[in-house]
Design a protein around this motif. Structure first.
Motif, PDB file in Angstrom:
ATOM      1  N   ASP A   1       0.847  -1.190   0.000  1.00 40.94           N
ATOM      2  CA  ASP A   1       0.000   0.000   0.000  1.00 40.94           C
ATOM      3  C   ASP A   1       0.888   1.248   0.000  1.00 40.94           C
ATOM      4  O   ASP A   1       1.554   1.526   1.002  1.00 40.94           O
TER       5      ASP A   1
ATOM      6  N   GLY B   1      -1.054  -4.535   0.782  1.00 41.10           N
ATOM      7  CA  GLY B   1      -2.418  -4.150   0.457  1.00 41.10           C
ATOM      8  C   GLY B   1      -3.344  -5.354   0.358  1.00 41.10           C
ATOM      9  O   GLY B   1      -2.907  -6.493   0.243  1.00 41.10           O
TER      10      GLY B   1
ATOM     11  N   PHE C   1      -4.348  -1.632  -1.610  1.00 41.38           N
ATOM     12  CA  PHE C   1      -4.417  -0.762  -0.444  1.00 41.38           C
ATOM     13  C   PHE C   1      -4.933  -1.521   0.763  1.00 41.38           C
ATOM     14  O   PHE C   1      -5.708  -2.458   0.642  1.00 41.38           O
TER      15      PHE C   1
ATOM     16  N   LYS D   1      -7.109   3.931  -0.591  1.00 35.87           N
ATOM     17  CA  LYS D   1      -7.378   3.870  -2.036  1.00 35.87           C
ATOM     18  C   LYS D   1      -7.917   5.215  -2.523  1.00 35.87           C
ATOM     19  O   LYS D   1      -7.486   5.726  -3.558  1.00 35.87           O
TER      20      LYS D   1
END
Length: 144
Positions: free
Chosen positions: A34, A47, A62, A68
Motif C-alpha cells: 500500500d 495491500g 491498499f 485507495k
C-alpha cells in the motif's frame, strides 16, 4: 562506493529488469504494498487484493478504502519515486526492483531501495542521489 559483491549483486539483479514506468509484477505495483500506508502509518503494509486501483499500467493495492481514495485523488503524491524501482539503482543508471520494506520518505516523497545495505547508503545522502537519479530517470523510465 559499494563493495564489489554488492555491485555484482545489483548488476545481476538489473539483468532481470522490468518494463514500463512503474515496477509491478504478479503481486501488483510495488509487490502489492500500500503506497499510502508509508505516509499515513509510517510503515510498509501489504495491500488487500479486494481494494485495488489501476493506474499507469499497474494494479495498486491498499490496506483500506480510505487509502485507495487518497491515492486515486492524487497518485503522484503517494507513488514511490522512480516508479517504485530502487532509487539507488536509478542513480547508477539502471532499473532494478526494490524491497518495499526498504523505504525512506524524504521531502514528502517515497523512495524504495533494493535491500537494507543499499537503503543505508541511500539515507546517508539522499539529496545527492536524488539529483543524479532524477536526470537518469528521464532516460530510463520508458526503457526496458
Amino acid at each position: 562506493m559499494p563493495s564489489l559483491s554488492l555491485r555484482l549483486e545489483l548488476l545481476l539483479s538489473a539483468l532481470r529488469r522490468k518494463r514500463g514506468e512503474v515496477f509491478h509484477n504478479k503481486r501488483g505495483a510495488i509487490n502489492g504494498y500500500d503506497p499510502v500506508a508509508y505516509f499515513s502509518e509510517q510503515k510498509s503494509i501489504v495491500g488487500n487484493k479486494q481494494i485495488s486501483y489501476s493506474w499507469k499500467g499497474a494494479k495498486w493495492y491498499f490496506s483500506s478504502a480510505a487509502n485507495k481514495e487518497n491515492f486515486a485523488s492524487d497518485p503522484e503524491k503517494f507513488m514511490p519515486q522512480f516508479g517504485g524501482f530502487c532509487a539507488y539503482g536509478v542513480h547508477n543508471g539502471y532499473k532494478i526492483h526494490a524491497d518495499p520494506c526498504c523505504w525512506t520518505i524524504f521531502e514528502e516523497r517515497l523512495y524504495l531501495n533494493y535491500n537494507k545495505r543499499v537503503q543505508q547508503m541511500w539515507r546517508a545522502d539522499p539529496q545527492k542521489y536524488i539529483a543524479v537519479a532524477a536526470e537518469n530517470w528521464e532516460r530510463l523510465k520508458d526503457r526496458y
